[in-house]
Enzyme design. Structure first.
Site, short mmCIF file in Angstrom:
data_model
loop_
_atom_site.label_atom_id
_atom_site.label_comp_id
_atom_site.label_asym_id
_atom_site.label_seq_id
_atom_site.Cartn_x
_atom_site.Cartn_y
_atom_site.Cartn_z
N CYS A 75 -60.61 56.62 71.11
CA CYS A 75 -59.15 56.51 71.22
C CYS A 75 -58.63 57.45 72.30
CB CYS A 75 -58.48 56.90 69.90
SG CYS A 75 -59.00 55.94 68.48
N ASP A 76 -57.53 57.06 72.88
CA ASP A 76 -56.84 57.97 73.79
C ASP A 76 -55.38 57.55 73.88
OD1 ASP A 76 -57.63 60.29 75.66
OD2 ASP A 76 -56.18 59.13 76.82
N GLN A 77 -54.57 58.49 74.32
CA GLN A 77 -53.15 58.22 74.47
C GLN A 77 -52.65 58.83 75.77
OE1 GLN A 77 -50.18 60.30 71.92
NE2 GLN A 77 -49.61 58.23 71.29
#
Length: 199
Positions: A75-77
């Site tokens: 995941c990344d944002q």
């Protein structure tokens, strides 16, 4: 759960969301140089959405290389205000600068999730939300950061929506889980489709 699930992250927020959703998983942070990859992607002209997706993919692939039989979630944002891409503040002064630059404006959060099995991407998604920050004074920002302390440094926007950071906003369009850094509803749907969780 029928297959081992690994979250390629040490993010307390993502772990909490997954635990609260009833998922059984282990958390193994990916050993990658996120900042170097991020900078390269930005130099190559990648959009904030593409940066989030590529970083999530890199994390999942790195952990999958060590645990090929597991289903690995990366995941990344990313956060952007117009064309400006933000990164986690390095110190409290930078956190204040972040918040003041967001004052009275609408910014966008992009949360990416990638599932990898045996070194192959089997699913990926990017979900976005738009957040309108109320007009903030420098004095308020200073008091706010004194109250929240170092937690401000753990978020790209220097706020935690699930805590006192909610007071910074006038409106929010988008999924709550996306804002917290995990497009949880599409993830759960995919895990059901893959027969990883009961559906």
């Amino acid at each position: 759960m029928k297959q081992e699930l690994i979250l390629a992250s040490s993010s307390a927020s993502r772990q909490m969301l997954m635990r609260n959703a009833g998922l059984t998983f282990s958390a193994i942070p990916a050993d990658i140089d996120e900042r170097a990859l991020d900078e390269q992607l930005e130099r190559d002209g990648a959009s904030p959405e593409e940066v989030a997706l590529e970083l999530a993919r890199a994390k999942a692939l790195a952990v999958s290389a060590l645990h090929p039989e597991a289903l690995v979630l990366g995941c990344d944002q990313t956060m952007a205000l117009g064309t400006r891409v933000y990164h986690k503040p390095k110190n409290m002064a930078e956190a204040a600068t972040h918040l003041l630059s967001l004052s009275g404006k609408v910014h966008r959060l992009n949360s990416a999730a990638v599932l990898v099995h045996n070194g192959k991407v089997v699913w990926q998604t990017v979900s976005s939300a738009e957040l309108a920050v109320r007009t903030l004074s420098a004095e308020f920002v200073s008091r706010h950061l004194q109250r929240v302390g170092e937690k401000a440094l753990s978020s790209v926007g220097a706020y935690q929506l699930e805590r006192e950071g909610i007071q910074l906003f006038t409106s929010i369009e988008g999924d709550y889980f996306t804002i917290l850094g995990l497009p949880l509803l599409p993830l759960l749907s995919k895990l059901r489709d893959m027969d990883v969780i009961d559906g």
